[in-house]
Design a protein around this motif. Structure first.
Motif, PDB file in Angstrom:
ATOM      1  N   ASP A 137      22.180  31.868  77.109  1.00  0.00           N
ATOM      2  CA  ASP A 137      23.498  32.423  76.796  1.00  0.00           C
ATOM      3  C   ASP A 137      23.561  32.931  75.356  1.00  0.00           C
ATOM      4  O   ASP A 137      24.122  34.001  75.089  1.00  0.00           O
ATOM      5  CB  ASP A 137      24.578  31.369  77.027  1.00  0.00           C
ATOM      6  CG  ASP A 137      24.740  31.037  78.513  1.00  0.00           C
ATOM      7  OD1 ASP A 137      24.318  31.871  79.337  1.00  0.00           O
ATOM      8  OD2 ASP A 137      25.274  29.952  78.810  1.00  0.00           O
ATOM      9  N   GLU A 138      23.000  32.157  74.423  1.00  0.00           N
ATOM     10  CA  GLU A 138      23.023  32.583  73.021  1.00  0.00           C
ATOM     11  C   GLU A 138      22.224  33.872  72.828  1.00  0.00           C
ATOM     12  O   GLU A 138      22.652  34.792  72.117  1.00  0.00           O
ATOM     13  CB  GLU A 138      22.448  31.479  72.117  1.00  0.00           C
ATOM     14  CG  GLU A 138      23.337  30.256  71.970  1.00  0.00           C
ATOM     15  CD  GLU A 138      23.214  29.297  73.147  1.00  0.00           C
ATOM     16  OE1 GLU A 138      22.537  29.646  74.133  1.00  0.00           O
ATOM     17  OE2 GLU A 138      23.800  28.208  73.061  1.00  0.00           O
ATOM     18  N   ARG A 161      24.196  36.769  74.192  1.00  0.00           N
ATOM     19  CA  ARG A 161      25.283  37.175  73.295  1.00  0.00           C
ATOM     20  C   ARG A 161      24.742  37.990  72.118  1.00  0.00           C
ATOM     21  O   ARG A 161      25.357  38.979  71.698  1.00  0.00           O
ATOM     22  CB  ARG A 161      26.040  35.935  72.795  1.00  0.00           C
ATOM     23  CG  ARG A 161      27.011  35.369  73.821  1.00  0.00           C
ATOM     24  CD  ARG A 161      27.962  34.374  73.173  1.00  0.00           C
ATOM     25  NE  ARG A 161      27.264  33.165  72.747  1.00  0.00           N
ATOM     26  CZ  ARG A 161      27.095  32.095  73.522  1.00  0.00           C
ATOM     27  NH1 ARG A 161      27.568  32.099  74.768  1.00  0.00           N
ATOM     28  NH2 ARG A 161      26.461  31.028  73.077  1.00  0.00           N
ATOM     29  N   ARG A 185      26.328  46.599  71.416  1.00  0.00           N
ATOM     30  CA  ARG A 185      27.638  47.143  71.064  1.00  0.00           C
ATOM     31  C   ARG A 185      27.609  47.820  69.696  1.00  0.00           C
ATOM     32  O   ARG A 185      28.230  48.867  69.495  1.00  0.00           O
ATOM     33  CB  ARG A 185      28.675  46.020  71.076  1.00  0.00           C
ATOM     34  CG  ARG A 185      29.026  45.540  72.486  1.00  0.00           C
ATOM     35  CD  ARG A 185      29.946  44.334  72.447  1.00  0.00           C
ATOM     36  NE  ARG A 185      30.329  43.933  73.800  1.00  0.00           N
ATOM     37  CZ  ARG A 185      30.970  42.802  74.070  1.00  0.00           C
ATOM     38  NH1 ARG A 185      31.284  41.943  73.086  1.00  0.00           N
ATOM     39  NH2 ARG A 185      31.282  42.513  75.322  1.00  0.00           N
ATOM     40  N   THR A 208      23.897  41.435  73.389  1.00  0.00           N
ATOM     41  CA  THR A 208      25.131  42.186  73.663  1.00  0.00           C
ATOM     42  C   THR A 208      25.745  42.701  72.369  1.00  0.00           C
ATOM     43  O   THR A 208      26.196  43.854  72.292  1.00  0.00           O
ATOM     44  CB  THR A 208      26.130  41.303  74.415  1.00  0.00           C
ATOM     45  OG1 THR A 208      25.546  40.865  75.643  1.00  0.00           O
ATOM     46  CG2 THR A 208      27.415  42.062  74.701  1.00  0.00           C
ATOM     47  N   ALA A 209      25.777  41.847  71.342  1.00  0.00           N
ATOM     48  CA  ALA A 209      26.334  42.274  70.058  1.00  0.00           C
ATOM     49  C   ALA A 209      25.527  43.422  69.462  1.00  0.00           C
ATOM     50  O   ALA A 209      26.093  44.388  68.938  1.00  0.00           O
ATOM     51  CB  ALA A 209      26.380  41.097  69.095  1.00  0.00           C
TER      52      ALA A 209
END
Length: 617
Positions: A251-252, A255, A262, A258-259
């Motif tokens: 999960d980390e 994330r 973006r 994803t950051a």
């Protein structure tokens, strides 16, 4: 005028930032320099390109001359169209009108020839630029031998991108430049009354374009950096996928990816918004003059400020010359200019460190530098991979200043790895390697001669003085004689002879001759420590003895990775590597202390020819 396509449609311009122009530029380079000067926000990128453009002033001037010939059709297009209409077709003289149009066709043929004739001079600019940048990358790699090979591959791609982009920009900008200048001169000669209608919007578009370039470069830089961060995050995640699964940190990692994605998307959107403003430049500089002239045409014709032919000639200048030039400048050239700015800055910042430190002047036979430097290895570990058995596992050794040490051991014991660590080419996984208390620096503190010696195209003198360019002829001749290279240098044609032919497929230089040239080069270097990694393996035993005795007498420390027993016998001490550890002692002591060393000596003596055994003893 249509945009000139790049030399390749898949040019690899992908990364980086930019530099600012200096105050003075060479001829023809002024167009590119002016654009770069306003576009590049930092100095290094432009300062990397400007000296190369200055150095090729001759080809640039010849390219400028042919560009002047190419300006002929844009200059006469409106004049000839106007004359064809007013003096030919409107007067019922179609032959005269066709003759004027034929003259324009002849001018186009002249332009085609001038374009073709300019290409060799364009190559005279971009090929030396590419060569200079390749040399800069190679020098940087030699100065930073631990650099990532993938990074070096990217740098060589960026060098090719600079060559392609510079060539394309020079071709396109000179076309845009001569078209704009010629069209304005033609307008002045044909219909000076319309000049205010053209110059005011064109000047406004130029100012807007200049103001846009720097923000566009900044946003392009942000896109590149965001893409690199995203690629780095993805690479780390893929490389450690099993660890991620084992530790439950998926999960980390997701994330973080994803950051980064973006951030990359946001940077691309910002660049898109800024790029959209280039359409405003085209509208103001290319389309507005046409609308202004069309709006004023009835008034100008009614007051006889223009004839119908002159109006058609003005339209020719605006529609066929000015508008395409503005679209090319704001659209195609703007994009290529951003790529060039970013690539130049990447090359400038990545290869900024000097490749080879400047050696002190050679005024005596002793090399400059601290010849009393102690070489110390403290807890040195090195492995070629995370799960691999370390080649060196906690090696401790101290080499006294000026000592002659031979390194021996079975195959795979880490002899070449140790040589690379001593030279600063590799970094230890753990522990420290120091020369005189500091990290070893290639070329300045430690000179390494590998088994496969490198000889580059150029003169014999350039090869021999690569590490000590200020060496005088007397010291060079003495070193050549001392190492037994006189006959080789004479056969090659002397120090001024060029080695390009000797490096071809004919194999004129043997492996031993290459080693001999590299050994002379290293002997003259300012480094106080020399490491010979089987650097005499292609020489016969007599030549090897001569070389090693010369280096042993040279002020400083000598480390020889031995491949003959004679090398170990000539050394002050011998470092035996085995199982990742080392034992440093005199030859006689090692024979008592180590059964492995006794076995190695027996193998050497049993397999050596009589001449070698005689030299060993």
């Amino acid at each position: 005028m249509h945009p000139t396509p790049p030399l390749r449609t898949d040019h690899p311009a992908r990364s980086l930032r930019a530099g600012r122009r200096p105050g003075r530029r060479p001829a023809l380079g002024s167009a590119l320099g002016s654009a770069l000067g306003s576009a590049l926000g930092s100095a290094p990128g432009w300062q990397l390109l400007q000296p190369q453009l200055t150095a090729t002033r001759g080809p640039l001037l010849r390219l400028l001359a042919w560009s002047g010939v190419e300006a002929l059709p844009p200059l006469v297009s409106g004049l000839f169209v106007s004359a064809a209409v007013d003096q030919g077709f409107l007067l019922g003289r179609p032959g005269v009108g066709v003759a004027w149009l034929g003259g324009f066709g002849a001018a186009m043929a002249v332009r085609a020839y001038a374009t073709r004739a300019g290409f060799p001079h364009l190559a005279g600019v971009v090929e030396p630029l590419r060569d200079a940048l390749v040399e800069r990358v190679v020098r940087s790699a030699l100065h930073r031998p631990s650099a990532d090979p993938a990074e070096l591959a990217r740098l060589t791609e960026q060098v090719e991108a600079v060559r392609q982009l510079t060539a394309t920009l020079l071709r396109t900008l000179r076309g845009v430049g001569v078209t704009l200048v010629a069209a304005l001169i033609g307008l002045t000669l044909l219909a000076p009354a319309v000049l205010p209608l053209v110059l005011l919007p064109l000047s406004a578009a130029g100012l807007l374009f200049a103001r846009l370039l720097r923000p566009l470069v900044a946003r392009r830089r942000a896109v590149v950096l965001a893409e690199e961060r995203l690629a780095a995050e993805a690479g780390r995640a893929l490389h450690g996928l099993r660890d991620v699964q084992a530790t439950g940190t998926a999960d980390e990692v997701a994330r973080a990816l994803t950051a980064a994605a973006r951030e990359s998307a946001a940077a691309s959107r910002a660049l898109g918004r800024a790029s959209a403003l280039r359409a405003l430049v085209v509208a103001v500089g290319g389309r507005l003059p046409v609308l202004a002239v069309l709006a004023a045409a009835p008034w100008l014709l009614a007051r006889h400020a223009l004839t119908p032919g002159e109006l058609l000639g003005v339209a020719t200048y605006l529609v066929q010359q000015l508008d395409p030039a503005v679209r090319t400048l704001a659209g195609t050239v703007g994009g290529w200019l951003l790529d060039l700015a970013v690539v130049l800055d990447r090359l400038a910042t990545t290869t900024a460190a000097p490749a080879v430190p400047v050696p002190a002047r050679a005024g005596s036979s002793a090399p400059p530098g601290d010849t009393a430097a102690e070489v110390r290895l403290t807890g040195v570990r090195f492995g070629h991979g995370g799960g691999a058995v370390p080649v060196l596992a906690g090696l401790d050794a101290s080499l006294r200043p000026g000592e002659h040490v031979a390194v021996v051991g079975p195959s795979g014991a880490g002899k070449s790895t140790l040589a690379a660590l001593l030279a600063g080419v590799l970094e230890p996984t753990a522990g420290r390697v120091t020369v005189g208390g500091v990290r070893p620096e290639p070329a300045r503190l430690v000179a390494l001669v590998p088994q496969e010696a490198y000889v580059f195209p150029g003169s014999v003198r350039d090869n021999l003085l690569w590490l000590a360019p200020d060496t005088d002829d007397a010291r060079l001749a003495a070193a050549v004689a001392l190492l037994g290279a006189e006959e080789l240098v004479a056969r090659l044609g002397g120090p001024t002879a060029v080695l390009a032919a000797a490096l071809g497929d004919s194999g004129e230089l043997s492996s031993g001759e290459r080693q001999l040239l590299a050994l002379v080069r290293t002997y003259l270097s300012p480094a106080p420590v020399v490491v010979l990694d089987e650097a005499t393996c292609h020489l016969d035993p007599a030549a090897e003895e001569r070389v090693e005795r010369a280096f042993a007498a040279r002020p400083g420390t000598l480390v020889v990775v031995a491949h003959r027993i004679s090398s170990a016998l000539r050394a002050d001490r011998v470092l035996l590597l085995d199982g990742g550890h080392g034992l440093l002692a005199r030859h006689g002591d090692l024979q008592v202390l180590s059964p492995l060393y006794r076995e190695l000596v027996g193998h050497w003596l049993g397999s050596a020819p009589r001449t070698g055994a005689g030299l060993a003893s």
